[in-house]
Write a protein that holds these residues in place. Structure first.
Motif, short mmCIF file in Angstrom:
data_model
loop_
_atom_site.label_atom_id
_atom_site.label_comp_id
_atom_site.label_asym_id
_atom_site.label_seq_id
_atom_site.Cartn_x
_atom_site.Cartn_y
_atom_site.Cartn_z
N GLN A 239 25.51 76.28 50.48
CA GLN A 239 26.62 75.36 50.62
C GLN A 239 26.12 73.93 50.77
N LEU A 242 25.22 72.43 47.38
CA LEU A 242 26.43 72.07 46.63
C LEU A 242 27.08 70.82 47.22
N LEU A 245 26.01 67.27 46.13
CA LEU A 245 26.43 66.68 44.85
C LEU A 245 27.36 65.51 45.13
N VAL A 248 31.21 66.00 45.05
CA VAL A 248 31.79 67.10 45.84
C VAL A 248 32.28 66.61 47.20
N VAL A 251 32.80 72.38 50.52
CA VAL A 251 32.51 73.72 49.99
C VAL A 251 33.03 74.74 51.00
N VAL A 262 34.30 75.06 45.46
CA VAL A 262 33.75 73.71 45.60
C VAL A 262 34.86 72.72 45.29
N ILE A 270 34.04 68.15 38.51
CA ILE A 270 32.82 68.74 39.07
C ILE A 270 32.34 70.00 38.35
N VAL A 274 28.38 71.28 38.81
CA VAL A 274 28.23 72.55 39.53
C VAL A 274 27.53 73.57 38.65
N GLU A 275 27.98 73.68 37.40
CA GLU A 275 27.34 74.63 36.48
C GLU A 275 25.85 74.29 36.28
#
Length: 310
Positions: A239, A242, A245, A248, A251, A262, A270, A274-275
């Motif tokens: 978390q 993530l 980022l 973001v 999470v 997210v 996003i 994220v990918e």
């Protein structure tokens, strides 16, 4: 085609509908959405002319439902709550009676009877008394009487109430087909009905208009709008990683199934970052989804007063 202006209904000190002003256009399926007791059925009864307003006006195809009651009713097909009918009549007798009451000529009445019975799959129960029918079948008979005279405006109060999934699908297909050349107002508390049928939504609670927008516009007000959710095998990405980022905002991990959601900062997209992070970490993702927003969350915020209406 349907228009109300400051439509109000009081019962003593109780205001069931409070200065409701809405407008539904031709080719539009307008969903009147609200919790139980919000005033939806009361508003529809006033628009149909069945119930006199305490103040304000309602018009159907330009006809004031109080001053031009017959003209307004001719233009309207109405399926009320509970689909009241004459239980001692057979389905055939009831629909023939409705055709005569509506003033349909014999040949037109027969043609419309055959069309409506076929579309609502009532052939096998035509000789049964309405009182002996299931709730779902009575609902379909009620819908049949509403569309028998081929009206330009339809008002349907909980049209799929009591129907099984197959019957719901058939009725929704019918409504969708009819909407191309009619104005349709649907009262419901089922959010699935909004997604399946409506291209515009009015939300009311405690008799007041709280929102008027398209389903997509309402979903955009959800904190889940633009969020990315995924399921992954193993612990994988954290978390914290993530959350670092820049796009973001937060999470969350579902404690029951471990699904990760997210949330984006306002205006940020996003999915791609994220990918990319998931690929860089070599995480095995079984499913990833871009959320369009959750109408149930927005509905609760609006009707429970957790959000200032937009």
């Amino acid at each position: 085609m349907i228009e109300t202006d400051q439509l109000t209904r009081r019962y003593g000190h109780l205001v069931a509908v409070d200065a409701l002003s809405i407008r539904a256009e031709p080719g539009q399926v307008l969903g009147l959405l609200g919790p139980n007791g919000a005033g939806k059925s009361t508003a529809m009864r006033m628009i149909s002319g069945f119930l006199a307003p305490s103040s304000g006006t309602a018009r159907v195809c330009g006809h004031d439902v109080q001053r031009e009651s017959l003209a307004a009713r001719r233009a309207l097909g109405y399926l009320p709550e509970g689909a009241p009918s004459y239980g001692e009549m057979t389905v055939r007798e009831f629909l023939v009676f409705i055709a005569r009451v509506r003033g349909l000529k014999a040949d037109v009445g027969r043609r419309r009877f055959d069309e409506v019975v076929g579309r609502l799959q009532l052939e096998e129960v035509l000789e049964q008394c309405i009182d002996t029918l299931s709730k779902g079948l009575r609902r379909r008979v009620g819908l049949a009487q509403a569309i028998l005279h081929d009206p330009p405006v339809l008002m349907l109060d909980e049209p799929t109430d009591g129907l099984d999934p197959n019957q719901k699908h058939a009725v929704r297909q019918l409504i969708d087909a009819m909407a191309r050349e009619r104005t349709i107002l649907i009262s419901t508390h089922l959010l699935e009905e909004v997604h399946a049928l409506c291209n515009r939504v009015v939300i009311i609670a405690r008799g007041k208009l709280l929102a008027d927008a398209t389903p997509a516009e309402l979903e955009a007000r959800s904190r889940y709008h633009g969020a990315v959710s995924f399921s992954a095998a193993g612990s994988g990405v954290s978390q914290e990683m993530l959350g670092r980022l820049p796009q973001v905002a937060g999470v969350e991990v579902d404690p029951l199934d471990g699904r990760v959601t997210v949330f984006p900062r306002p205006g940020e997209r996003i999915l791609e970052p994220v990918e990319q992070l998931l690929r860089e970490q070599g995480l095995e993702v079984s499913e990833i989804q871009l959320e369009r927003g959750r109408l149930d969350e927005v509905f609760r915020q609006i009707t429970l007063g957790d959000e200032v209406p937009a």
